[in-house]
Design a protein around this motif. Structure first.
Motif, PDB file in Angstrom:
ATOM      1  N   LEU A  43       0.736  -1.196  -0.071  1.00 35.08           N
ATOM      2  CA  LEU A  43      -0.010   0.038  -0.078  1.00 35.08           C
ATOM      3  C   LEU A  43       1.050   1.284   0.099  1.00 35.08           C
ATOM      4  CD1 LEU A  43      -2.763   1.211   0.261  1.00 35.08           C
ATOM      5  CD2 LEU A  43      -2.625   1.265   2.788  1.00 35.08           C
ATOM      6  N   VAL A  44       1.700   1.343   1.097  1.00 35.13           N
ATOM      7  CA  VAL A  44       2.507   2.609   0.966  1.00 35.13           C
ATOM      8  C   VAL A  44       3.485   2.784  -0.258  1.00 35.13           C
ATOM      9  CG1 VAL A  44       4.329   3.673   2.444  1.00 35.13           C
ATOM     10  CG2 VAL A  44       2.400   2.682   3.501  1.00 35.13           C
ATOM     11  N   TRP A  73       4.426   7.859   9.831  1.00 42.82           N
ATOM     12  CA  TRP A  73       3.011   7.608  10.166  1.00 42.82           C
ATOM     13  C   TRP A  73       2.649   6.493   8.921  1.00 42.82           C
ATOM     14  CZ3 TRP A  73       0.252   8.066  14.088  1.00 42.82           C
ATOM     15  CH2 TRP A  73       0.731   8.965  15.030  1.00 42.82           C
ATOM     16  N   LEU A  74       3.121   6.438   7.859  1.00 46.31           N
ATOM     17  CA  LEU A  74       2.675   5.649   6.730  1.00 46.31           C
ATOM     18  C   LEU A  74       3.287   4.351   7.360  1.00 46.31           C
ATOM     19  CD1 LEU A  74       3.818   7.360   3.312  1.00 46.31           C
ATOM     20  CD2 LEU A  74       1.633   7.218   4.412  1.00 46.31           C
ATOM     21  N   GLU A  75       4.286   4.185   7.891  1.00 42.58           N
ATOM     22  CA  GLU A  75       4.871   2.827   8.586  1.00 42.58           C
ATOM     23  C   GLU A  75       3.588   2.467   9.703  1.00 42.58           C
ATOM     24  OE1 GLU A  75       8.500   1.175  10.644  1.00 42.58           O
ATOM     25  OE2 GLU A  75       9.137   2.527   8.845  1.00 42.58           O
ATOM     26  N   HIS A  76       3.483   3.407  10.524  1.00 44.06           N
ATOM     27  CA  HIS A  76       2.508   3.186  11.886  1.00 44.06           C
ATOM     28  C   HIS A  76       1.300   2.440  11.260  1.00 44.06           C
ATOM     29  CE1 HIS A  76       1.014   3.953  15.913  1.00 44.06           C
ATOM     30  NE2 HIS A  76      -0.046   4.409  15.075  1.00 44.06           N
ATOM     31  N   LEU A 106      -1.111  15.213  10.464  1.00 44.03           N
ATOM     32  CA  LEU A 106      -0.052  14.520  11.492  1.00 44.03           C
ATOM     33  C   LEU A 106       1.221  15.073  11.108  1.00 44.03           C
ATOM     34  CD1 LEU A 106      -1.710  11.004  10.162  1.00 44.03           C
ATOM     35  CD2 LEU A 106      -1.576  12.081  12.454  1.00 44.03           C
ATOM     36  N   ALA A 107       1.648  15.779  10.093  1.00 41.79           N
ATOM     37  CA  ALA A 107       2.832  16.075   9.912  1.00 41.79           C
ATOM     38  C   ALA A 107       2.898  17.675  10.270  1.00 41.79           C
ATOM     39  CB  ALA A 107       3.412  15.972   8.243  1.00 41.79           C
ATOM     40  N   GLY A 108       2.207  18.148  11.163  1.00 42.03           N
ATOM     41  CA  GLY A 108       2.268  19.373  11.793  1.00 42.03           C
ATOM     42  C   GLY A 108       1.059  20.257  10.953  1.00 42.03           C
ATOM     43  N   ILE A 116      -3.924  11.185   4.622  1.00 39.66           N
ATOM     44  CA  ILE A 116      -4.907  10.379   3.648  1.00 39.66           C
ATOM     45  C   ILE A 116      -5.066   8.925   4.166  1.00 39.66           C
ATOM     46  CG2 ILE A 116      -5.591   9.453   1.423  1.00 39.66           C
ATOM     47  CD1 ILE A 116      -3.939  12.079   0.388  1.00 39.66           C
ATOM     48  N   LEU A 117      -3.732   8.053   4.156  1.00 44.09           N
ATOM     49  CA  LEU A 117      -3.778   6.884   4.398  1.00 44.09           C
ATOM     50  C   LEU A 117      -4.099   6.482   5.770  1.00 44.09           C
ATOM     51  CD1 LEU A 117      -0.992   5.246   2.343  1.00 44.09           C
ATOM     52  CD2 LEU A 117      -3.312   5.592   1.846  1.00 44.09           C
ATOM     53  N   MET A 118      -3.863   7.299   6.924  1.00 43.30           N
ATOM     54  CA  MET A 118      -4.304   6.876   8.314  1.00 43.30           C
ATOM     55  C   MET A 118      -5.933   7.308   8.330  1.00 43.30           C
ATOM     56  SD  MET A 118      -2.114   6.095  10.589  1.00 43.30           S
ATOM     57  CE  MET A 118      -2.830   6.416  12.391  1.00 43.30           C
ATOM     58  N   TYR A 119      -6.287   8.133   7.694  1.00 38.43           N
ATOM     59  CA  TYR A 119      -7.691   8.310   7.678  1.00 38.43           C
ATOM     60  C   TYR A 119      -8.374   7.150   7.196  1.00 38.43           C
ATOM     61  CZ  TYR A 119     -12.273   9.579   5.879  1.00 38.43           C
ATOM     62  OH  TYR A 119     -13.698   9.649   5.654  1.00 38.43           O
ATOM     63  N   TYR A 120      -8.068   6.563   5.905  1.00 32.46           N
ATOM     64  CA  TYR A 120      -8.690   5.448   5.233  1.00 32.46           C
ATOM     65  C   TYR A 120      -8.531   4.370   6.261  1.00 32.46           C
ATOM     66  CZ  TYR A 120      -8.622   7.706   0.837  1.00 32.46           C
ATOM     67  OH  TYR A 120      -8.930   8.794  -0.273  1.00 32.46           O
TER      68      TYR A 120
END
Length: 173
Positions: A43-44, A73-76, A106-108, A116-120
């Motif tokens: 995905l990432v 955050w993408l890794e998280h 997330l990045a300030g 986007i990906l954390m929201y999804y």
């Protein structure tokens, strides 16, 4: 799920040519069949490729520190959030809530691919929370509501009522 996320990301990015995706393995890891080279897996990896293809590098971060935060955050999302247990969800939400105390994104103060990906990834969790539970995570709820209303993000997902309207007793206007 990941395939719908990638299709929504493509639409958000304004990519005209629809990519061909498949999945592999029991966890249904997305694979992009790339005409210009080897298939891309994950995905990432695919999401970052799409951002670069759309010439939207700001979504990956504007400087080295911001790029590192986005990658973190993408890794998280992949290592902690995806396939987490009910017990882990509460810890993840609590930690995310604390992290977002003084941040818009997330990045300030900059909207990125991490948002986007954390929201999804978190959408299905927020949908399941009762209003009272959402109020326990006010910063997550604020961030989530902000992202779901960001233009072009919520393609394949239904809107979520995050916080109830507060009714004030008369005399407290």
């Amino acid at each position: 799920m990941a395939l719908r996320e990638l299709n929504s990301l493509e639409r958000f990015l304004g990519l005209k040519k629809a990519n061909k995706y498949s999945t592999q393995g029991g966890k249904k890891v997305p694979v992009l069949q790339n005409n210009n080279g080897p298939a891309l897996t994950g995905l990432v990896t695919i999401a970052c490729h799409l951002v670069k293809e759309a010439k939207r590098p700001e979504l990956l971060g504007d400087d080295a520190e911001q790029r590192a935060v986005v990658q973190q955050w993408l890794e998280h999302r992949i290592t902690k959030l995806d396939n987490c247990s009910k017990e882990e969800v509460k810890v993840i939400l609590k930690d995310l809530n604390r992290y977002l105390e003084d941040k818009v994104y997330l990045a300030g103060n900059v909207f990125t691919l991490a948002d986007i990906l954390m929201y999804y990834g978190i959408h299905h969790i927020i949908v399941e929370l009762a209003i009272q539970e959402k109020e326990c995570y006010l910063n997550v709820s604020r961030w989530f509501d902000h992202i779901q209303h960001y233009p072009g993000i919520r393609h394949h997902l239904p809107p979520v009522v995050v916080l109830r309207n507060r009714v004030y007793p008369s005399g407290h206007h």
